[in-house]
Design a protein around this motif. Structure first.
Motif, PDB file in Angstrom:
ATOM      1  N   LEU A 164       0.821  -1.208   0.000  1.00 39.66           N
ATOM      2  CA  LEU A 164       0.000   0.000   0.000  1.00 39.66           C
ATOM      3  C   LEU A 164       0.856   1.259   0.000  1.00 39.66           C
ATOM      4  N   ILE A 169      -3.126   4.592   5.147  1.00 42.80           N
ATOM      5  CA  ILE A 169      -2.983   3.132   5.108  1.00 42.80           C
ATOM      6  C   ILE A 169      -3.509   2.516   6.394  1.00 42.80           C
ATOM      7  N   ALA A 176      -5.716  -0.617  -2.242  1.00 46.08           N
ATOM      8  CA  ALA A 176      -4.706  -0.085  -3.170  1.00 46.08           C
ATOM      9  C   ALA A 176      -5.319   0.817  -4.227  1.00 46.08           C
TER      10      ALA A 176
END
Length: 247
Positions: free
Chosen positions: A97, A115, A147
């Motif tokens: 990520l 994240i 993502a």
């Protein structure tokens, strides 16, 4: 938000068009489902809208931006969640990520915070530092989704985001997509799960042989189809029950 005009795609050496003279409008904040049998043209259509494939003819705009003249600006507005896992198996969830977030221009503490928040929502915080190669299919799907949305896109394109996952992961994915939509994100998604699409989508278009054969609000399509009690029955009435295997 999306306006498609006479969009077509014919692959090299192909006998037929995968998408043919397709017209479609998707309004802002809609959840629009693209439904169809195998080989109907759904993935090809999404690939063109995300600039992964060049159309044979026709045009489209996203948020008023023409794909031919404003490709780079357009790409900043969209998020893509592909059917295949777009993850590096030797990297951890956090590292994956962090990589994808940096590609969108998000950096430093802002990226780390984003994240962490998404991993928490998706129930993956305790697995943040585990390699994604060790994850179950449902866990990979959830990381795959994060993502594609880290940069808060105006439009998210999802190609079968819940295929092959457990019920709990499917619910987590759908709930998070509903949250994003409530915050103004337009969602375009393909699926073979007709029951899911019936209750998730505000509008759907049924595609067959590269053309839209029916579109509208799921409840109205069911109401207008004789003897239909579900979107799946509408789908079968319009596309038939013959197998659609292809190679």
């Amino acid at each position: 938000m999306i306006e498609i005009n006479q969009l077509s795609k014919k692959y090299k050496n192909a006998d037929f068009f995968s998408v043919r003279n397709l017209d479609l409008k998707v309004e802002e904040s809609e959840i629009y489902g693209l439904l169809g049998p195998n080989g109907a043209g759904k993935t090809t259509l999404i690939s063109m809208l995300t600039s992964l494939l060049k159309p044979t003819s026709g045009t489209f705009t996203i948020n008023g931006l023409n794909f031919r003249e404003n490709k780079n600006e357009l790409k900043k507005l969209i998020g893509i969640v592909p059917q295949e896992y777009a993850l590096y198996p030797t990297l951890t969830a956090f590292e994956n990520l962090q990589y994808f977030g940096s590609m969108y221009g998000i950096k430093g503490e802002i990226l780390k915070k984003s994240i962490a928040e998404h991993l928490e929502i998706m129930g993956l915080s305790k697995f943040a530092n585990k390699k994604t190669s060790t994850f179950s299919g449902g866990m990979k799907r959830r990381v795959n989704l994060i993502a594609g949305i880290l940069h808060n896109p105006k439009v998210v394109f999802l190609d079968e985001p819940t295929v092959g996952v457990d019920v709990q992961s499917k619910n987590a994915i759908i709930d998070h997509l509903k949250l994003l939509n409530s915050q103004g994100t337009t969602i375009v998604y393909t699926s073979h799960h007709l029951n899911e699409a019936e209750f998730f989508c505000t509008h759907v278009a049924i595609i067959d042989n590269g053309e839209i054969i029916l579109k509208g609000i799921p409840s109205e399509l069911i109401k207008n189809q004789e003897n239909a009690t579900s979107l799946e029955e509408v789908f079968l009435a319009k596309t038939g029950k013959a197998l659609r295997d292809y190679a």
